[in-house]
Design a protein around this motif. Structure first.
Motif, PDB file in Angstrom:
ATOM      1  N   PRO A  77      16.294   6.685 104.363  1.00  0.00           N
ATOM      2  CA  PRO A  77      16.305   7.860 103.410  1.00  0.00           C
ATOM      3  C   PRO A  77      15.788   9.062 104.243  1.00  0.00           C
ATOM      4  O   PRO A  77      14.784   8.830 105.124  1.00  0.00           O
ATOM      5  N   PRO A  78      16.324  10.203 104.016  1.00  0.00           N
ATOM      6  CA  PRO A  78      15.572  11.428 104.695  1.00  0.00           C
ATOM      7  C   PRO A  78      14.284  11.680 104.088  1.00  0.00           C
ATOM      8  O   PRO A  78      14.045  11.289 102.953  1.00  0.00           O
ATOM      9  N   PHE A  79      13.507  12.141 105.050  1.00  0.00           N
ATOM     10  CA  PHE A  79      12.035  12.259 104.704  1.00  0.00           C
ATOM     11  C   PHE A  79      11.693  13.614 103.897  1.00  0.00           C
ATOM     12  O   PHE A  79      12.535  14.666 104.115  1.00  0.00           O
ATOM     13  N   ALA A  80      11.105  13.782 102.897  1.00  0.00           N
ATOM     14  CA  ALA A  80      10.720  14.795 101.942  1.00  0.00           C
ATOM     15  C   ALA A  80       9.461  14.604 101.366  1.00  0.00           C
ATOM     16  O   ALA A  80       9.211  13.777 101.012  1.00  0.00           O
ATOM     17  N   GLU A  81       8.410  15.416 101.893  1.00  0.00           N
ATOM     18  CA  GLU A  81       6.998  15.362 101.753  1.00  0.00           C
ATOM     19  C   GLU A  81       6.946  15.671 100.203  1.00  0.00           C
ATOM     20  O   GLU A  81       6.063  14.978  99.317  1.00  0.00           O
ATOM     21  N   HIS A  82       7.740  16.558  99.316  1.00  0.00           N
ATOM     22  CA  HIS A  82       7.595  16.911  98.079  1.00  0.00           C
ATOM     23  C   HIS A  82       9.165  16.460  97.581  1.00  0.00           C
ATOM     24  O   HIS A  82      10.294  17.031  97.833  1.00  0.00           O
ATOM     25  N   ARG A  83       9.095  15.869  96.286  1.00  0.00           N
ATOM     26  CA  ARG A  83      10.374  15.625  95.539  1.00  0.00           C
ATOM     27  C   ARG A  83      10.134  15.580  94.207  1.00  0.00           C
ATOM     28  O   ARG A  83       9.875  14.633  93.434  1.00  0.00           O
ATOM     29  N   GLU A  84       9.902  17.148  93.664  1.00  0.00           N
ATOM     30  CA  GLU A  84       9.639  17.073  92.235  1.00  0.00           C
ATOM     31  C   GLU A  84      10.029  18.317  91.689  1.00  0.00           C
ATOM     32  O   GLU A  84      10.143  19.346  92.306  1.00  0.00           O
ATOM     33  N   PHE A  85       9.653  18.429  90.387  1.00  0.00           N
ATOM     34  CA  PHE A  85       9.936  19.911  89.446  1.00  0.00           C
ATOM     35  C   PHE A  85       8.834  19.593  88.418  1.00  0.00           C
ATOM     36  O   PHE A  85       8.386  18.416  88.229  1.00  0.00           O
ATOM     37  N   GLN A  86       8.212  20.654  88.032  1.00  0.00           N
ATOM     38  CA  GLN A  86       7.311  20.675  86.793  1.00  0.00           C
ATOM     39  C   GLN A  86       8.322  21.245  85.430  1.00  0.00           C
ATOM     40  O   GLN A  86       9.169  21.923  85.408  1.00  0.00           O
ATOM     41  N   ALA A  87       7.973  20.506  84.460  1.00  0.00           N
ATOM     42  CA  ALA A  87       8.285  20.643  83.079  1.00  0.00           C
ATOM     43  C   ALA A  87       7.204  21.128  82.209  1.00  0.00           C
ATOM     44  O   ALA A  87       6.621  20.150  81.391  1.00  0.00           O
ATOM     45  N   ASN A  88       6.608  22.307  82.436  1.00  0.00           N
ATOM     46  CA  ASN A  88       5.494  22.818  81.743  1.00  0.00           C
ATOM     47  C   ASN A  88       5.679  23.020  80.501  1.00  0.00           C
ATOM     48  O   ASN A  88       6.317  23.690  79.851  1.00  0.00           O
ATOM     49  N   CYS A  89       4.652  22.471  79.570  1.00  0.00           N
ATOM     50  CA  CYS A  89       4.756  22.593  78.109  1.00  0.00           C
ATOM     51  C   CYS A  89       3.383  22.781  77.601  1.00  0.00           C
ATOM     52  O   CYS A  89       2.480  22.104  77.838  1.00  0.00           O
ATOM     53  N   ALA A  90       3.323  23.447  76.580  1.00  0.00           N
ATOM     54  CA  ALA A  90       1.916  23.788  75.792  1.00  0.00           C
ATOM     55  C   ALA A  90       1.764  22.886  74.542  1.00  0.00           C
ATOM     56  O   ALA A  90       2.783  22.335  73.849  1.00  0.00           O
ATOM     57  N   PRO A  91       0.355  22.521  74.388  1.00  0.00           N
ATOM     58  CA  PRO A  91       0.355  21.703  73.053  1.00  0.00           C
ATOM     59  C   PRO A  91       0.840  22.362  71.885  1.00  0.00           C
ATOM     60  O   PRO A  91       0.838  23.781  71.690  1.00  0.00           O
ATOM     61  N   THR A  92       1.199  21.710  70.832  1.00  0.00           N
ATOM     62  CA  THR A  92       1.721  22.247  69.643  1.00  0.00           C
ATOM     63  C   THR A  92       1.014  22.065  68.472  1.00  0.00           C
ATOM     64  O   THR A  92       0.676  22.847  67.603  1.00  0.00           O
ATOM     65  N   HIS A  93       0.690  20.998  68.089  1.00  0.00           N
ATOM     66  CA  HIS A  93      -0.026  20.219  67.081  1.00  0.00           C
ATOM     67  C   HIS A  93      -0.516  18.914  67.333  1.00  0.00           C
ATOM     68  O   HIS A  93      -0.344  18.295  68.356  1.00  0.00           O
ATOM     69  N   ARG A  94      -1.272  18.472  66.185  1.00  0.00           N
ATOM     70  CA  ARG A  94      -1.908  17.282  66.267  1.00  0.00           C
ATOM     71  C   ARG A  94      -1.656  16.494  64.760  1.00  0.00           C
ATOM     72  O   ARG A  94      -1.622  17.126  63.867  1.00  0.00           O
ATOM     73  N   LEU A  95      -1.427  15.211  65.045  1.00  0.00           N
ATOM     74  CA  LEU A  95      -1.106  14.182  63.854  1.00  0.00           C
ATOM     75  C   LEU A  95      -1.500  13.067  64.234  1.00  0.00           C
ATOM     76  O   LEU A  95      -1.622  12.442  65.247  1.00  0.00           O
ATOM     77  N   PRO A  96      -2.136  12.109  63.059  1.00  0.00           N
ATOM     78  CA  PRO A  96      -2.265  10.667  63.320  1.00  0.00           C
ATOM     79  C   PRO A  96      -0.925   9.927  63.472  1.00  0.00           C
ATOM     80  O   PRO A  96      -0.825   8.991  62.311  1.00  0.00           O
ATOM     81  N   ASP A  97      -0.047  10.418  64.150  1.00  0.00           N
ATOM     82  CA  ASP A  97       1.473   9.696  64.179  1.00  0.00           C
ATOM     83  C   ASP A  97       1.689   9.152  65.372  1.00  0.00           C
ATOM     84  O   ASP A  97       1.273   9.919  66.660  1.00  0.00           O
ATOM     85  N   ASP A  98       2.390   8.132  65.476  1.00  0.00           N
ATOM     86  CA  ASP A  98       3.227   7.955  66.753  1.00  0.00           C
ATOM     87  C   ASP A  98       4.806   7.504  66.467  1.00  0.00           C
ATOM     88  O   ASP A  98       4.766   6.492  66.116  1.00  0.00           O
ATOM     89  N   PRO A  99       5.573   8.254  66.679  1.00  0.00           N
ATOM     90  CA  PRO A  99       7.048   7.905  66.466  1.00  0.00           C
ATOM     91  C   PRO A  99       7.553   6.890  67.228  1.00  0.00           C
ATOM     92  O   PRO A  99       8.680   6.294  67.100  1.00  0.00           O
ATOM     93  N   ILE A 100       6.988   6.387  68.308  1.00  0.00           N
ATOM     94  CA  ILE A 100       7.581   5.246  68.968  1.00  0.00           C
ATOM     95  C   ILE A 100       6.779   4.134  68.617  1.00  0.00           C
ATOM     96  O   ILE A 100       7.456   2.919  68.386  1.00  0.00           O
ATOM     97  N   VAL A 101       5.380   3.991  68.565  1.00  0.00           N
ATOM     98  CA  VAL A 101       4.809   2.654  68.270  1.00  0.00           C
ATOM     99  C   VAL A 101       4.841   2.384  66.809  1.00  0.00           C
ATOM    100  O   VAL A 101       4.634   1.323  66.328  1.00  0.00           O
ATOM    101  N   TYR A 102       4.696   3.602  66.009  1.00  0.00           N
ATOM    102  CA  TYR A 102       4.546   3.410  64.434  1.00  0.00           C
ATOM    103  C   TYR A 102       5.472   4.274  63.826  1.00  0.00           C
ATOM    104  O   TYR A 102       5.388   5.246  62.969  1.00  0.00           O
ATOM    105  N   PRO A 103       6.889   4.065  64.196  1.00  0.00           N
ATOM    106  CA  PRO A 103       8.040   4.872  63.658  1.00  0.00           C
ATOM    107  C   PRO A 103       8.127   4.787  62.190  1.00  0.00           C
ATOM    108  O   PRO A 103       7.981   3.771  61.287  1.00  0.00           O
ATOM    109  N   GLY A 104       8.057   6.002  61.418  1.00  0.00           N
ATOM    110  CA  GLY A 104       8.127   6.096  59.915  1.00  0.00           C
ATOM    111  C   GLY A 104       6.874   5.690  58.965  1.00  0.00           C
ATOM    112  O   GLY A 104       6.990   5.517  58.178  1.00  0.00           O
ATOM    113  N   MET A 105       5.753   5.727  60.007  1.00  0.00           N
ATOM    114  CA  MET A 105       4.496   5.327  59.381  1.00  0.00           C
ATOM    115  C   MET A 105       3.501   6.349  59.696  1.00  0.00           C
ATOM    116  O   MET A 105       2.509   6.341  60.430  1.00  0.00           O
ATOM    117  N   PRO A 106       3.803   7.356  58.777  1.00  0.00           N
ATOM    118  CA  PRO A 106       2.474   8.819  59.116  1.00  0.00           C
ATOM    119  C   PRO A 106       1.162   8.253  58.863  1.00  0.00           C
ATOM    120  O   PRO A 106       1.135   7.286  57.832  1.00  0.00           O
TER     121      PRO A 106
END
Length: 351
Positions: A77-106
Motif C-alpha cells: 500500500p502507498p505510504f502515508a504518515e497520517h490517514r485521518e480526519f477530526q469529528a470534533n464535538c462538544a459535550p451536551t448533557h449528562r445522564l445515568p443512561d446507556d442506550p447500548i448497554v441498558y437500552p430502554g432502562m433510564p
C-alpha cells in the motif's frame, strides 16, 4: 484481538455502591433529552460510584440489512504518515443512561457525559439519533458519543469546549477502509478492566504535563496544565452485525501479519478507528479526581453511528483513503491542493 466484555456479569458496582435516581444535566443549555425523564439533576454528590439499578440485560445480534465484504488489502500500500480526519464535538448533557448497554432502562447506568447528538438517552435508536441535533462541528455527524463522567470530589467536571474525536486508519492499507454502516454501535473498553487491559487498548492513557501512558489518573498535574485521556477503538468489523450481545464481539482490533496491521479473517472489514482525545480542566492535586465508573483505568466509551452517509463517505475517501491529515472540514493544510470536503458551514456541498 477481540476484547470480551464483562458488562453482562451482573449489576455494575462502582466506588461506593450508592443508588441514585435518573436525571438529566444539560451542560450547554441547548441539549434535549427527547423523551428522557423530565426530572431535576441529582445532587452533585449523587454520582458517587452508584450501582446500576438493574443488571445489564443480554444484548442481541443485530444483523445489518446487507452484509459487507472486506476489501483485500494491497501487498504494497502507498505510504502515508497520517490517514485521518477530526469529528470534533462538544459535550451536551449528562445522564445515568446507556442506550447500548441498558437500552430502554433510564437510570440503570453510572453517569455518562454525552457528546455529539443532543437527544441521546436510554431510549435512543438509530432513527431518533438521525432526527436529533448535534454539537459536532459537522451537522452531518449526528452520532452519539459518551463516556463516564469525571468528578473532582463531588463536582462533575466537563471537558472544556469542542473535544477531538479522531477518525483514523487502524490498519496499514488505509485505502481499504470503508465508512461505518448507519446504526453501527459498540463499546470501547470495559469499566471492569484491569490497568494492564486499559493500557493495552490505549494510545497514551492518562496524561498531563510531561507524564504520559498512565493507567490511572495522575495524583498531580502541573499548575496550568490539563488532564487528558487518549483511547483507541477497534477498527475491524465482521461485516454482518450492527451490534452483538456483549456490544464488542462484532468488532476487533487489528492483528499483525508479516509486520503489518491487518484485519483478522473473522472481522475482515476495515472501518475508521475512532480515537477519543478528551481534555479536562483540572490541575494541581488530583487525589480526589475520579470517574463515575471508578478508577481511571475503568475509562471506556460508546459510539453509536448516525452520520449522514454521503458526508461520512466523502470524509473517509478524501482523508483516510487519501492518506491526508484532515481537520473537521476534511482539509489538510499541508496538502492544500486537495481542497476541503465540507464547506465553510461544515456541510457537504450537494449537486
Amino acid at each position: 484481538m477481540i476484547r470480551r466484555s464483562r458488562w453482562l456479569s451482573g449489576a455494575l458496582i462502582a466506588a461506593s455502591g450508592t443508588l441514585v435516581a435518573s436525571g438529566l444535566t444539560v451542560m450547554s443549555g441547548t441539549a434535549s433529552a427527547g423523551d428522557a425523564p423530565e426530572t431535576e439533576a441529582p445532587a452533585a454528590d449523587a454520582h458517587q460510584g452508584h450501582a446500576a439499578l438493574q443488571a445489564a440485560p443480554p444484548g442481541e445480534w443485530i444483523p445489518v440489512d446487507e452484509p459487507v465484504e472486506g476489501i483485500e488489502p494491497l501487498e504494497n500500500p502507498p505510504f502515508a504518515e497520517h490517514r485521518e480526519f477530526q469529528a470534533n464535538c462538544a459535550p451536551t448533557h449528562r445522564l445515568p443512561d446507556d442506550p447500548i448497554v441498558y437500552p430502554g432502562m433510564p437510570g440503570a447506568s453510572h453517569f455518562h457525559t454525552f457528546m455529539g447528538n443532543d437527544s441521546t438517552h436510554a431510549g435512543s435508536t438509530t432513527e431518533s439519533l438521525l432526527a436529533g441535533g448535534t454539537s459536532c462541528l459537522a451537522p452531518g455527524d449526528r452520532s452519539a458519543y459518551w463516556m463516564p463522567t469525571l468528578y473532582r470530589g463531588d463536582e462533575a467536571v466537563d471537558p472544556r469546549g469542542v473535544q477531538v474525536i479522531y477518525y483514523k486508519s487502524g490498519i496499514r492499507d488505509h485505502t481499504s477502509v470503508r465508512p461505518f454502516p448507519t446504526g453501527l454501535r459498540y463499546v470501547v473498553g470495559d469499566p471492569f478492566q484491569s490497568a494492564e487491559e486499559f493500557l493495552d487498548g490505549s494510545v497514551e492513557g492518562w496524561e498531563c504535563g510531561d507524564s504520559y501512558n498512565n493507567a490511572d489518573i495522575p495524583a498531580h498535574c502541573p499548575e496550568g496544565s490539563q488532564l487528558n485521556v487518549r483511547y483507541q477503538a477497534p477498527s475491524c468489523w465482521d461485516g454482518r452485525h450492527l451490534d452483538s450481545p456483549d456490544h464488542q464481539s462484532h468488532m476487533s482490533y487489528p492483528v499483525v501479519v508479516d509486520g503489518a496491521d491487518v484485519c483478522p479473517t473473522s472481522h475482515p472489514v476495515a472501518v475508521p478507528m475512532v480515537e477519543f482525545k478528551m481534555a479536562f480542566p483540572v490541575d494541581g492535586d488530583l487525589s480526589d479526581v475520579h470517574l463515575s465508573s471508578g478508577r481511571g483505568y475503568s475509562f471506556h466509551y460508546d459510539v453509536f453511528n448516525a452520520w449522514d452517509e454521503p458526508t461520512l463517505a466523502a470524509m473517509v475517501e478524501q482523508c483516510i483513503n487519501g492518506g491526508l491529515q484532515c481537520d473537521p472540514r476534511g482539509y489538510d493544510q499541508y496538502n492544500p491542493e486537495h481542497g476541503a470536503v465540507l464547506d465553510e458551514n461544515y456541510e457537504l456541498p450537494r449537486a
